[in-house]
Motif scaffolding. Structure first.
Motif, short mmCIF file in Angstrom:
data_model
loop_
_atom_site.label_atom_id
_atom_site.label_comp_id
_atom_site.label_asym_id
_atom_site.label_seq_id
_atom_site.Cartn_x
_atom_site.Cartn_y
_atom_site.Cartn_z
N VAL A 3 45.47 40.85 53.89
CA VAL A 3 46.13 41.51 52.76
C VAL A 3 45.28 41.32 51.51
O VAL A 3 44.75 40.24 51.26
N VAL A 4 45.16 42.37 50.72
CA VAL A 4 44.51 42.29 49.42
C VAL A 4 45.61 42.00 48.41
O VAL A 4 46.62 42.72 48.35
N THR A 5 45.46 40.93 47.63
CA THR A 5 46.42 40.60 46.60
C THR A 5 45.76 40.80 45.25
O THR A 5 44.72 40.21 44.96
N LEU A 6 46.34 41.66 44.44
CA LEU A 6 45.82 41.99 43.11
C LEU A 6 46.86 41.54 42.09
O LEU A 6 47.97 42.06 42.07
N THR A 7 46.50 40.57 41.27
CA THR A 7 47.39 40.07 40.23
C THR A 7 46.80 40.40 38.88
O THR A 7 45.62 40.11 38.62
N ARG A 8 47.62 41.04 38.02
CA ARG A 8 47.15 41.45 36.70
C ARG A 8 48.11 40.98 35.62
O ARG A 8 49.33 40.99 35.83
N LEU A 9 47.57 40.62 34.48
CA LEU A 9 48.38 40.29 33.31
C LEU A 9 48.52 41.56 32.49
O LEU A 9 47.54 42.15 32.07
N ARG A 10 49.75 42.01 32.32
CA ARG A 10 50.02 43.24 31.57
C ARG A 10 50.31 42.88 30.12
O ARG A 10 51.03 41.92 29.83
#
Length: 85
Positions: A3-10
């Protein structure tokens, strides 16, 4: 399965607003993390690079206390309540 996990701060007006995490199957989206998602929309990349468009999504919502890393990223003072979607 990988799984690709993409975490971003908005951000909103340069202030931290939310931490967003997307989990995508690697076999469908190899090399996804080579993109600069600070400047590019995830959905634009999915459409342009992989021919994928979002048809449906599932979300749940719950309240909880922010974890230490969330407190730091969102500039919160403990104890701080957050919504998890």
């Amino acid at each position: 399965a990988e799984v690709v996990t993409l975490t971003r701060l908005r951000l909103s007006d340069e202030m931290p607003l939310a931490i967003e995490t997307a989990h995508l199957p690697f076999r469908l989206f190899p090399n996804l993390l080579r993109h600069d998602f600070a400047a590019t929309s995830l959905y634009s990349v999915l459409a342009a690079e992989y021919g994928a468009t979002l048809i449906r999504a599932e979300q749940t919502i719950e309240s909880s206390l922010a974890q230490p890393d969330e407190l730091t990223l969102l500039h919160l003072t403990p104890p701080a309540a957050v919504l998890r979607l």
